[in-house]
Scaffold this motif. Sequence first.
Motif, PDB file in Angstrom:
ATOM      1  N   LEU A  95       0.825  -1.207   0.000  1.00  0.00           N
ATOM      2  CA  LEU A  95       0.000   0.000   0.000  1.00  0.00           C
ATOM      3  C   LEU A  95       0.860   1.259   0.000  1.00  0.00           C
ATOM      4  CD1 LEU A  95      -2.636  -1.003   2.714  1.00  0.00           C
ATOM      5  CD2 LEU A  95      -2.946  -1.038   0.229  1.00  0.00           C
ATOM      6  N   GLU A  96       0.317   2.317  -0.566  1.00  0.00           N
ATOM      7  CA  GLU A  96       0.963   3.617  -0.480  1.00  0.00           C
ATOM      8  C   GLU A  96       0.946   4.099   0.974  1.00  0.00           C
ATOM      9  OE1 GLU A  96       2.472   5.197  -2.797  1.00  0.00           O
ATOM     10  OE2 GLU A  96       1.735   4.343  -4.696  1.00  0.00           O
ATOM     11  N   LEU A  97       1.930   4.907   1.343  1.00  0.00           N
ATOM     12  CA  LEU A  97       1.968   5.434   2.701  1.00  0.00           C
ATOM     13  C   LEU A  97       0.755   6.299   3.001  1.00  0.00           C
ATOM     14  CD1 LEU A  97       5.736   6.398   3.105  1.00  0.00           C
ATOM     15  CD2 LEU A  97       4.557   4.375   3.977  1.00  0.00           C
ATOM     16  N   THR A  98       0.173   6.872   1.983  1.00  0.00           N
ATOM     17  CA  THR A  98      -0.998   7.743   2.167  1.00  0.00           C
ATOM     18  C   THR A  98      -2.320   6.983   2.149  1.00  0.00           C
ATOM     19  OG1 THR A  98      -0.995   8.161  -0.219  1.00  0.00           O
ATOM     20  CG2 THR A  98       0.155   9.753   1.185  1.00  0.00           C
ATOM     21  N   ASP A  99      -2.275   5.656   1.965  1.00  0.00           N
ATOM     22  CA  ASP A  99      -3.508   4.873   1.896  1.00  0.00           C
ATOM     23  C   ASP A  99      -4.261   4.965   3.219  1.00  0.00           C
ATOM     24  OD1 ASP A  99      -5.251   2.340   2.065  1.00  0.00           O
ATOM     25  OD2 ASP A  99      -4.575   2.304  -0.007  1.00  0.00           O
ATOM     26  N   SER A 100      -5.557   5.274   3.149  1.00  0.00           N
ATOM     27  CA  SER A 100      -6.367   5.463   4.356  1.00  0.00           C
ATOM     28  C   SER A 100      -7.004   4.190   4.876  1.00  0.00           C
ATOM     29  CB  SER A 100      -7.461   6.499   4.081  1.00  0.00           C
ATOM     30  OG  SER A 100      -8.303   6.067   3.025  1.00  0.00           O
ATOM     31  N   GLY A 101      -6.741   3.050   4.230  1.00  0.00           N
ATOM     32  CA  GLY A 101      -7.234   1.776   4.750  1.00  0.00           C
ATOM     33  C   GLY A 101      -8.704   1.534   4.481  1.00  0.00           C
ATOM     34  N   PHE A 102      -9.416   1.002   5.474  1.00  0.00           N
ATOM     35  CA  PHE A 102     -10.800   0.584   5.283  1.00  0.00           C
ATOM     36  C   PHE A 102     -11.519   0.645   6.614  1.00  0.00           C
ATOM     37  CE2 PHE A 102      -8.081  -2.953   6.269  1.00  0.00           C
ATOM     38  CZ  PHE A 102      -8.780  -3.651   7.245  1.00  0.00           C
ATOM     39  N   ASP A 103     -12.816   0.519   6.578  1.00  0.00           N
ATOM     40  CA  ASP A 103     -13.612   0.472   7.803  1.00  0.00           C
ATOM     41  C   ASP A 103     -13.466  -0.892   8.448  1.00  0.00           C
ATOM     42  OD1 ASP A 103     -16.307   0.001   9.371  1.00  0.00           O
ATOM     43  OD2 ASP A 103     -16.083   2.158   9.118  1.00  0.00           O
ATOM     44  N   SER A 104     -13.382  -0.922   9.765  1.00  0.00           N
ATOM     45  CA  SER A 104     -13.105  -2.176  10.479  1.00  0.00           C
ATOM     46  C   SER A 104     -14.162  -3.244  10.259  1.00  0.00           C
ATOM     47  CB  SER A 104     -12.962  -1.902  11.982  1.00  0.00           C
ATOM     48  OG  SER A 104     -14.145  -1.334  12.514  1.00  0.00           O
TER      49      SER A 104
END
Length: 332
Positions: A95-104
């Motif tokens: 993933l990019e360092l700026t990736d905000s991920g996902f909802d748990s």
Amino acid sequence: MSFLAQPISTIPELTDQVTKQAFPEGNLYMRIRNELGCIYSERDFATLFPPRARLSFAAWRLVLITIMQYIENLTDRQAAEMVRGRIDWKYVLGLELTDSGFDSHVLSEFRTRLLEGSPEKRLFELVLERLKQCRLLMSGAKQHTDSSYVLATLRSLNRTEKVAEMLRATIHALAIVAPTWLRQHLTPEWFERYFPQIEEYRVPKTEEARNTYIETVGTDGIKLLQAIYAETTPPGETLRAVEEVETLKQLWVQHFYFEAGQLCWREVKDIPTVPLRHNLPCAGEACYVEKRGIKKQGYEEHMSEGYTQQQVRLLTHELIKNSTKVCSLQFK
């Protein structure tokens, strides 16, 4: 869930650079990515989803997150935070360092798919196959088999907490099977009494108040069982087939008795011996085990591992036995 068929990605240049600067000697997760690759791909999970179903986060990433979550004993919310904030996790996930991920909640939904699809054998074999490709596991090599315990990671409940939690678990199970019937037989105070999980801090502290509380719980349990086993109950057969109902019935026999029409709480000396008790309301299959002088509540496990003097020991076969089921994973 919405789906975006994401291929196994390379590690972004900035993520690779920053992570290697932060961990010049590497760590466990970096070694997993560098030495074992991503192990899984999207096609390994194709059978778990309908043809038109879509995931917002790649399935191969979710299964790796689930593994790392287990390693660090994290909740879903904590694991999602790790994906957003840990650079070594972003490294292994590509993933990019700026990736905000996902909802748990995505993790919970994904685990539900895994449980329903039962792909554990296939996923286990993929890991073993990758280890074989890396020459960490050799076909026909020495095997060592021994038995031990995979214990239920559940704390022991005191008697009061245990029976109250069993009643709560039964009510929640019935709410899924027969919600309309349950609403007709619950009084309003039951929702306040049994909706939250029963914890020790919620149980009255004084002996008199605790006795009153357990009498109330016992009476509520009897009322529920009488309603379930009444001949006039329309979905009676369905309700009686619920596993929690049978466990509730056995637990009430073990801890309560009637005297002159009055429900009474058994003294400790009058309850069954440990091997016969139901100790874990939400994991009834975790039975009492006594072996080599060790007495514990959990599962009996047999594990086989491949090893040589030059290589690490790797699990190749696992057989877990309990009172209701047997599951086996094996590398061939």
